[in-house]
Design a protein around this motif. Structure first.
Motif, PDB file in Angstrom:
ATOM      1  N   THR A   1       0.845  -1.186   0.000  1.00 47.53           N
ATOM      2  CA  THR A   1       0.000   0.000   0.000  1.00 47.53           C
ATOM      3  C   THR A   1       0.882   1.238   0.000  1.00 47.53           C
ATOM      4  O   THR A   1       1.843   1.327   0.764  1.00 47.53           O
ATOM      5  CB  THR A   1      -0.908   0.014   1.246  1.00 47.53           C
ATOM      6  N   ARG A   2       0.549   2.190  -0.860  1.00 50.12           N
ATOM      7  CA  ARG A   2       1.253   3.471  -0.880  1.00 50.12           C
ATOM      8  C   ARG A   2       0.218   4.570  -1.065  1.00 50.12           C
ATOM      9  O   ARG A   2      -0.936   4.293  -1.388  1.00 50.12           O
ATOM     10  CB  ARG A   2       2.315   3.524  -1.973  1.00 50.12           C
ATOM     11  N   HIS A   3       0.616   5.799  -0.852  1.00 52.52           N
ATOM     12  CA  HIS A   3      -0.303   6.923  -0.989  1.00 52.52           C
ATOM     13  C   HIS A   3       0.338   7.969  -1.885  1.00 52.52           C
ATOM     14  O   HIS A   3       1.508   8.307  -1.723  1.00 52.52           O
ATOM     15  CB  HIS A   3      -0.639   7.520   0.375  1.00 52.52           C
TER      16      HIS A   3
ATOM     17  N   GLN B   1      -4.867   6.419  -2.270  1.00 52.52           N
ATOM     18  CA  GLN B   1      -4.271   5.174  -1.792  1.00 52.52           C
ATOM     19  C   GLN B   1      -4.214   4.173  -2.945  1.00 52.52           C
ATOM     20  O   GLN B   1      -5.214   3.926  -3.615  1.00 52.52           O
ATOM     21  CB  GLN B   1      -5.093   4.608  -0.636  1.00 52.52           C
TER      22      GLN B   1
END
Length: 151
Positions: free
Chosen positions: A80-82, A89
């Motif tokens: 998961t990255r933003h 997201q």
């Protein structure tokens, strides 16, 4: 009577015995590989380990695309990255990352096993990842290490 010194000696940047080592990631389990590489980067296998200095080795990892994930982690694990924007997201699986940038899977695993501070960021710069068997560090005369021999 002889005086015995019990003074603790610390390694600093000038006295650190840094070496170049090559690790072949082919058929290695990702987590076990990352744990041992993180210990090599920190210098924990050395008797002169100093916790607050960068005294570890420079590690070159080749064949990053041939790393193995056990169980269903290749498809079920989620990175998961933003993006920094609202609703930004993003989720990816290791299978998708391995297709495009195979070295990032190992880098993500090793980064998670290093300290989350200035030292951890400095130590991570000593990690050199390559998807194939070729690397550009022959001039440093790296020695090949078998990770299975390390504890």
């Amino acid at each position: 009577m002889d005086q015995v010194s019990y003074k603790t000696t610390y390694v600093n940047k000038a006295t650190a015995q840094k070496e170049w080592v090559v690790v072949d990631a082919e058929n290695q389990v990702l987590g076990r590989l990352a744990a041992k590489v993180a210990k090599l980067l920190r210098g924990k296998y050395k008797p002169s380990f100093t916790p607050f200095e960068d005294c570890g080795d420079n590690v070159i990892i080749i064949n990053a695309e041939k790393v193995v994930l056990t169980g269903n982690k290749l498809t079920d694990k989620v990175y998961t990255r933003h993006t920094g924007y609202p609703g930004g997201q993003r989720h990816t699986s290791p299978a998708a990352v391995l297709k495009v940038h195979p070295e990032r899977v190992i880098e993500h695993a090793v980064r998670g096993m290093l300290p989350k501070n200035r030292l951890g960021r400095a130590v991570l710069k000593n990690l050199h990842l390559y998807a194939g068997a070729a690397h550009k560090h022959e001039a440093q005369q790296p020695k090949v290490i078998d990770l299975n021999s390390l504890n």
